[in-house]
Design a protein around this motif. Sequence first.
Motif, PDB file in Angstrom:
ATOM      1  N   ALA A  75      -2.352  37.875   7.942  1.00 61.76           N
ATOM      2  CA  ALA A  75      -4.032  37.626   7.495  1.00 61.76           C
ATOM      3  C   ALA A  75      -4.529  38.665   6.578  1.00 61.76           C
ATOM      4  O   ALA A  75      -5.087  38.436   5.709  1.00 61.76           O
ATOM      5  N   TYR A  76      -3.964  39.893   6.675  1.00 65.83           N
ATOM      6  CA  TYR A  76      -4.518  41.092   5.847  1.00 65.83           C
ATOM      7  C   TYR A  76      -4.051  40.790   4.471  1.00 65.83           C
ATOM      8  O   TYR A  76      -4.942  41.242   3.486  1.00 65.83           O
ATOM      9  N   VAL A  77      -3.239  39.947   4.107  1.00 67.49           N
ATOM     10  CA  VAL A  77      -2.787  39.621   2.667  1.00 67.49           C
ATOM     11  C   VAL A  77      -3.485  38.526   2.044  1.00 67.49           C
ATOM     12  O   VAL A  77      -3.665  38.363   0.869  1.00 67.49           O
ATOM     13  N   CYS A  78      -3.958  37.564   2.796  1.00 67.78           N
ATOM     14  CA  CYS A  78      -4.253  36.108   2.226  1.00 67.78           C
ATOM     15  C   CYS A  78      -5.752  36.008   2.964  1.00 67.78           C
ATOM     16  O   CYS A  78      -6.468  35.180   2.289  1.00 67.78           O
ATOM     17  N   GLN A  79      -6.282  36.845   3.562  1.00 64.79           N
ATOM     18  CA  GLN A  79      -7.634  36.629   3.968  1.00 64.79           C
ATOM     19  C   GLN A  79      -8.933  36.335   3.018  1.00 64.79           C
ATOM     20  O   GLN A  79      -9.572  35.508   2.921  1.00 64.79           O
ATOM     21  N   THR A  80      -8.768  37.034   1.996  1.00 63.66           N
ATOM     22  CA  THR A  80      -9.710  37.094   0.935  1.00 63.66           C
ATOM     23  C   THR A  80      -9.709  36.060   0.267  1.00 63.66           C
ATOM     24  O   THR A  80     -10.534  35.428  -0.284  1.00 63.66           O
ATOM     25  N   SER A  81      -8.427  35.486  -0.141  1.00 62.82           N
ATOM     26  CA  SER A  81      -8.243  34.323  -0.868  1.00 62.82           C
ATOM     27  C   SER A  81      -8.648  33.003   0.114  1.00 62.82           C
ATOM     28  O   SER A  81      -9.060  32.133  -0.479  1.00 62.82           O
ATOM     29  N   VAL A  82      -8.539  33.072   1.219  1.00 59.92           N
ATOM     30  CA  VAL A  82      -9.079  32.078   2.152  1.00 59.92           C
ATOM     31  C   VAL A  82     -10.661  31.978   2.201  1.00 59.92           C
ATOM     32  O   VAL A  82     -11.410  31.105   2.007  1.00 59.92           O
ATOM     33  N   ALA A  83     -11.141  33.263   2.103  1.00 60.06           N
ATOM     34  CA  ALA A  83     -12.408  33.318   2.220  1.00 60.06           C
ATOM     35  C   ALA A  83     -13.231  32.937   0.929  1.00 60.06           C
ATOM     36  O   ALA A  83     -14.443  32.243   0.857  1.00 60.06           O
ATOM     37  N   ASP A 126      -4.787  50.321  14.967  1.00 60.63           N
ATOM     38  CA  ASP A 126      -4.733  48.877  15.583  1.00 60.63           C
ATOM     39  C   ASP A 126      -5.012  47.821  14.288  1.00 60.63           C
ATOM     40  O   ASP A 126      -5.870  47.686  13.833  1.00 60.63           O
ATOM     41  N   PHE A 127      -3.829  47.503  14.002  1.00 57.60           N
ATOM     42  CA  PHE A 127      -3.539  46.416  12.938  1.00 57.60           C
ATOM     43  C   PHE A 127      -4.276  45.228  13.300  1.00 57.60           C
ATOM     44  O   PHE A 127      -4.275  44.316  12.082  1.00 57.60           O
ATOM     45  N   SER A 128      -4.479  44.878  14.418  1.00 58.08           N
ATOM     46  CA  SER A 128      -5.280  43.403  14.593  1.00 58.08           C
ATOM     47  C   SER A 128      -6.480  43.543  14.009  1.00 58.08           C
ATOM     48  O   SER A 128      -7.228  42.519  13.689  1.00 58.08           O
ATOM     49  N   ARG A 129      -7.241  44.743  13.675  1.00 56.57           N
ATOM     50  CA  ARG A 129      -8.494  44.460  12.779  1.00 56.57           C
ATOM     51  C   ARG A 129      -8.260  43.782  11.497  1.00 56.57           C
ATOM     52  O   ARG A 129      -9.187  43.301  11.015  1.00 56.57           O
ATOM     53  N   PHE A 130      -7.088  44.224  10.928  1.00 59.03           N
ATOM     54  CA  PHE A 130      -6.996  43.205   9.618  1.00 59.03           C
ATOM     55  C   PHE A 130      -6.864  41.906  10.016  1.00 59.03           C
ATOM     56  O   PHE A 130      -7.592  41.072   8.823  1.00 59.03           O
ATOM     57  N   ALA A 131      -6.436  41.432  10.797  1.00 59.71           N
ATOM     58  CA  ALA A 131      -6.302  39.973  11.071  1.00 59.71           C
ATOM     59  C   ALA A 131      -7.993  39.505  11.603  1.00 59.71           C
ATOM     60  O   ALA A 131      -8.242  38.214  10.960  1.00 59.71           O
ATOM     61  N   ALA A 132      -8.790  40.212  11.810  1.00 62.90           N
ATOM     62  CA  ALA A 132     -10.256  39.893  12.309  1.00 62.90           C
ATOM     63  C   ALA A 132     -10.965  40.148  10.667  1.00 62.90           C
ATOM     64  O   ALA A 132     -12.154  39.637  11.033  1.00 62.90           O
TER      65      ALA A 132
END
Length: 135
Positions: A75-83, A126-132
Amino acid sequence: MLVAAPAFLASGIPLQEPTDLLRRRCLVHDAQPEWVFSSDDTPLVLRPPPAATSDSMGFLLQSCIAGNGIALLPAYVCQTSVAVGRLVELFPGWEIPPYEMMLIFPHLKNHSKAQVAFRDYVNTFDFSRFAAGTP
């Protein structure tokens, strides 16, 4: 996150379920040739035939944005592109287990204070923050 460019999705058969991926172009990371999905605690393991493989998340991301296929990316790699609408998340109702990362170093003896501090930081981060989506 399983993602694809909107134009790529419009150009082929609709995706109804993960097994439909076996008939579409997939961009596969070298370290993750199997894609695992689960719904109702039932795992589904797929090995999509790769249209391209790479060990570079950046290459897979850019190839996906360019409409070359579907990619399974952190998610941290592609989340901006999804947004911003460059990519669309696929199958949000299916769970995809997190990909594990490892910290590898030669031995446990004679580490500098900086190495120990870095290892401790990574082990507690806490790497899960990137996914959020929160930095």
